[in-house]
Structures are given as structure tokens and as C-alpha cells.
Design an enzyme around this catalytic site. Structure first.
Site, PDB file in Angstrom:
ATOM      1  CE1 TYR A 281      -4.328  -0.006  -0.395  1.00 16.38           C
ATOM      2  CE2 TYR A 281      -4.245  -1.787   1.211  1.00 16.38           C
ATOM      3  CZ  TYR A 281      -4.927  -1.075   0.236  1.00 16.38           C
ATOM      4  OH  TYR A 281      -6.207  -1.412  -0.093  1.00 16.38           O
TER       5      TYR A 281
ATOM      6  CD  GLU B 267      -4.013   4.206   0.444  1.00 23.21           C
ATOM      7  OE1 GLU B 267      -3.039   3.501   0.781  1.00 23.21           O
ATOM      8  OE2 GLU B 267      -5.205   3.939   0.664  1.00 23.21           O
TER       9      GLU B 267
ATOM     10  CG  ASP C  78      -8.127  10.275 -24.209  1.00 25.63           C
ATOM     11  OD1 ASP C  78      -7.092   9.575 -24.240  1.00 25.63           O
ATOM     12  OD2 ASP C  78      -9.265   9.800 -24.008  1.00 25.63           O
TER      13      ASP C  78
ATOM     14  CB  THR D 258      -4.160   3.779 -22.098  1.00 23.90           C
ATOM     15  OG1 THR D 258      -4.019   3.714 -23.514  1.00 23.90           O
ATOM     16  CG2 THR D 258      -5.576   4.174 -21.733  1.00 23.90           C
TER      17      THR D 258
ATOM     18  CE  LYS E 264      -6.637   1.798 -25.647  1.00 20.16           C
ATOM     19  NZ  LYS E 264      -6.897   2.651 -24.486  1.00 20.16           N
TER      20      LYS E 264
ATOM     21  NE  ARG F  30      -6.415  -3.804 -19.683  1.00 23.17           N
ATOM     22  CZ  ARG F  30      -6.479  -4.001 -21.000  1.00 23.17           C
ATOM     23  NH1 ARG F  30      -5.706  -4.870 -21.595  1.00 23.17           N
ATOM     24  NH2 ARG F  30      -7.331  -3.314 -21.731  1.00 23.17           N
TER      25      ARG F  30
HETATM   26  N1  DSN Z   1     -11.494   0.047 -24.958  1.00 27.10           N
HETATM   27  C1  DSN Z   1     -10.635   1.031 -25.552  1.00 27.10           C
HETATM   28  C2  DSN Z   1     -10.548   0.866 -27.020  1.00 27.10           C
HETATM   29  O1  DSN Z   1     -10.728  -0.257 -27.468  1.00 27.10           O
HETATM   30  O2  DSN Z   1     -10.287   1.804 -27.744  1.00 27.10           O
HETATM   31  C3  DSN Z   1     -11.048   2.386 -25.200  1.00 27.10           C
HETATM   32  O3  DSN Z   1     -11.540   2.418 -23.917  1.00 27.10           O
END
Ligand code: DSN
Length: 422
Positions: free
Chosen positions: A57, A59, A204, A231, A234, A240
Site C-alpha cells: 500500500y 497512498e 486524450d 493509456t 496500447k 494496463r
Molecule cells: N477500450 C478502448 C478501445 O478499445 O479503444 C477504449 O476504452
């Protein structure tokens, strides 16, 4: 650190889960993965996410935690923050968001009150659920005003129109970013619109974080943007999670919004894995990899269009494309996805701009090249894959044809190892 022993224990003590993970490993190897938001992460990232950091933990932030025992976690988080700042050329990085939706929520909640206006991209034109879809909590809390793309101009955005909407609705945040838009943005225009109405600029870049990090797509910070979210799982090939990156003046308000505003204990195993992925993205080879993702996308888009498949933006500037399957083959997106699944090619059904059909039976599919590129597939392979896709969609009524195609696809895949599995 005995990963092998840990797997042996899982196999002995929870055979059911072990077999399911093994099945998923096999699925990921057997077929061609074309979902643009997915990727194969690095073995080193798998090691970090499976590490004992999950026990801790933490925080708070490095040097200001609510629990003891942070001598290693502080260093892990600092490394992740420093690498993120270097990679994206920004003043501050918060590496604690648990994934893409909370990272965006943390930004909205940092700056806005319920009912405030955000100018964001329409969902069917490429925007994300957190960009104001009525079904998301964000869409209920804030007043999202949407802009659209112009199908007659290869999906470009009409900035005179955007400026007009901004002047009428006075947004507090001008948001660009997408989940299914195959073009790049002109960030300078968005900045102009935001400056005109005194709004914060937010991009974003969840899908293209790796392409920006690799220097093959535009970086919003180079155009004076205030906040960038991405994110990490990707195109960045990490675990993730999400990042909120910002200019110096916003560091404190963003940090307070992520914790304690929105989240509790950060996932330190994930933050270590983020640091690993960002470390990889700082290497010169990553630039080459990012470039190959784009070349592969152009090659695949070219082949599909040459075979008569209608892409909604008439091509791609990034790693993805959206095909109108109703117009191209008389199949809705769900049917196309199912047929391609049957030949071990994985895509996802996708709404097209102003789709008359519902999201579970939309008019198209979304296709992308990060996973295939990670496996080492190149432009010639993309042309072959495009040919198989078209063949499957056109001969879907013949089960023997589909079975033969599946065999061919799976034999092809055996030539390309999957990182972390093979
Ligand atoms: N699930 C993601 C995507 O496939 O683009 C976005 O949240």
C-alpha cells in the site's frame, strides 16, 4: 523472484484458472490480432506486474505517503514519473491512474464543477465513452458539447465550425482525443479555439501515446497543450494503466485529483511495469517500431481499399482504420467480427459516424496494426492479411472455405513469435 515456481504452484493448486490462462495464451498466438487498442506487452512488463509490489500500500506520492516501508516504491514511482516526463517532453507526470477512464475523470474533476461544459468529439465519429457519451457517468455529470468529423473531407474536422460551437457554448475544457478516429489532429487549431474562449486544452492520446513517444505522430505539448492523457497498454506496450501529463502549473491540482480525489492505493506493481515500458520507449529502436506500426496501417488500409472495402476516412494517418462493412459487404459489424473470428482474425465491431445502427450491431469494424507489428509482421504481410479478410467476408457462407482459411491464417501465425509467450 521465482516466476517459474509461481506458475508451477498455480498449475498444481488452481488448475481451472491455470488452464484458462493457458487457453488465452494459445488464442493470442494462434490468430492475427487486429484490435487497435491491444498490444503484446514486453516479458519484462509481465515480470513487473507479477511481482511482490502488488503486496504494498502506498497512498500518497513519493516522500509523502500515508504508510511506512516505501524505500523501494518511492524510487519506482519516481523513475516512472521521470521517464514519462522525458518521453513526452512535459513538466509533470502522474503515473497512478488505474486505466484510461479514471485518468480522464481525474482531469475533469480537477478543473470542473457538475454542469460545466466540455467540448469533445462525438462518440460515433471517434470519441471515447468518457468524452461525454450519455451512458457514462461523465456524460451525466458534465455538459458535453460534441463536434463531428467531415466524411466528405476524409474525416477532417471543420475548425470554423468548432470555433463557432466553442464561442456559443463557452467550454471550460477543449478536449481532443479519440478511440476510433484514423486521422491525426491539428493541435494548433484546437489551441486557437481554446484560447479564444479561455478554456484548458486537453488531449486524450490513449491510442497513440506510443506513436507520439516514438516521434512519428504530433505531440500536443509542442502546440502548447495544458494536459495530455494516455493509456500505457496500447501503442506504448506497457501494463494496463493511464498517465496524466501536464504543464508545471497544473501538477498539484492534478495530483490531488487523482489521489485522494478519485483513487486510493496506487498499484505499485503496475507503476513499476509502466517504468519498464517507458524505459523501452526511450530506446532508439522504439522509434523504428512506431514507424512500422504506421507503415503497416497504410499497407493494410491500401489493400482493403484496393479490394473495394470502404474505409470511413478514406485511409489512415495512424495505426487504425474503420471499415464500413454494411457498405462494403452487406454485413453489419457484429456479423463481420464473427466471420473474422472464425478464421482466427480478431477485430472489433464499431459504430461509424452517425451510425443508424446500435453499438452491438453497428455498421462497421475497427482494425489496427500494433499487435501484428509487435510480432514482426511487415507491409507484405499486411497485404496478405487484408486479402484474407476480404476473402472471409465474401465467402462467409461456405464453411469449407472458412475452415481452409483458418488453417492458412494459423500456419502463417506460427512463423511470428509472441513476446512473453514464445
Ligand atoms: N477500450 C478502448 C478501445 O478499445 O479503444 C477504449 O476504452
Amino acid at each position: 523472484m521465482n516466476a517459474k515456481k509461481n506458475w508451477e504452484l498455480l498449475e498444481q493448486n488452481d488448475r481451472e484458472i491455470y488452464e484458462l490462462i493457458a487457453g488465452e495464451e494459445d488464442r493470442q498466438k494462434r490468430g492475427i490480432e487486429l484490435i487497435p487498442s491491444e498490444n503484446y506487452t514486453y516479458p519484462e512488463v509481465l515480470a513487473a506486474t507479477g511481482s511482490v509490489l502488488t503486496n504494498k500500500y502506498s497512498e500518497g506520492y513519493p516522500g509523502k505517503r500515508y504508510y511506512g516501508g516505501q524505500e523501494f516504491t518511492d524510487q519506482v514511482e519516481n523513475l516512472a514519473r521521470e521517464r514519462a516526463k522525458r518521453l513526452f517532453r512535459c513538466d509533470h507526470a502522474n503515473v497512478q491512474p488505474l486505466s484510461g477512464s479514471p485518468m480522464n475523470q481525474a482531469v475533469y474533476l480537477a478543473f470542473l464543477k457538475p454542469g460545466d461544459t466540455i467540448l469533445g468529439m462525438d462518440l460515433s465519429h471517434g470519441g471515447h465513452l468518457t468524452h461525454g457519451a450519455p451512458v457514462s457517468h461523465m456524460g451525466k455529470i458534465f455538459n458535453f458539447v460534441r463536434y463531428k468529423t467531415d466524411p466528405q473531407a476524409q474525416g477532417k474536422i471543420d475548425f470554423d465550425q468548432l470555433m463557432k460551437i466553442a464561442k456559443e457554448t463557452k467550454p471550460k475544457i477543449v478536449l481532443c482525443g479519440y478511440t476510433s478516429y484514423p486521422r491525426d489532429y491539428d493541435y494548433a487549431d484546437f489551441k486557437k479555439v481554446a484560447d479564444e474562449v479561455g478554456a484548458i486544452t486537453m488531449a486524450d492520446v490513449a491510442h497513440i501515446g506510443g506513436l507520439i513517444a516514438g516521434g512519428v505522430m504530433r505531440n500536443p505539448f509542442d502546440y502548447g497543450f495544458d494536459i495530455v492523457t494516455t493509456t500505457t497498454h496500447k501503442t506504448l506496450r506497457g501494463p494496463r494503466a493511464g498517465l496524466v501529463l501536464c504543464r508545471g502549473g497544473y501538477a498539484e491540482i492534478i495530483d490531488r485529483s487523482v489521489f485522494p480525489g478519485l483513487q486510493g492505493g496506487p498499484h505499485m506493481h503496475t507503476i513499476a511495469a509502466i517504468a519498464v515500458a517507458l524505459g523501452k520507449a526511450l530506446q532508439p529502436e522504439f522509434r523504428e517500431y512506431a514507424g512500422k506500426i504506421l507503415k503497416n496501417a497504410k499497407a493494410l488500409a491500401g489493400k482493403l481499399m484496393a479490394e473495394g472495402i470502404k474505409l470511413v476516412t478514406g485511409g489512415t494517418d495512424n495505426h487504425m482504420m474503420v471499415a464500413d462493412t454494411v457498405a462494403s459487404s452487406g454485413l453489419n459489424g457484429r456479423e463481420a467480427e464473427t466471420i473474422l473470428d472464425a478464421v482466427s482474425i480478431t477485430v472489433n465491431k464499431q459504430v461509424i459516424p452517425d451510425d443508424p445502427n446500435p453499438p452491438l450491431r453497428p455498421s462497421g469494424i475497427r482494425i489496427g496494426t500494433p499487435c501484428a507489428t509487435t510480432r514482426g509482421m511487415g507491409e507484405d504481410d499486411m497485404a496478405r492479411i487484408g486479402g484474407w479478410m476480404v476473402k472471409a467476408l465474401r465467402s462467409h457462407k461456405d464453411q469449407d472455405d472458412l475452415a481452409a482459411l483458418k488453417k492458412e491464417v494459423e500456419a502463417f501465425c506460427r512463423r511470428f513469435p509472441v513476446p512473453g509467450i514464445d
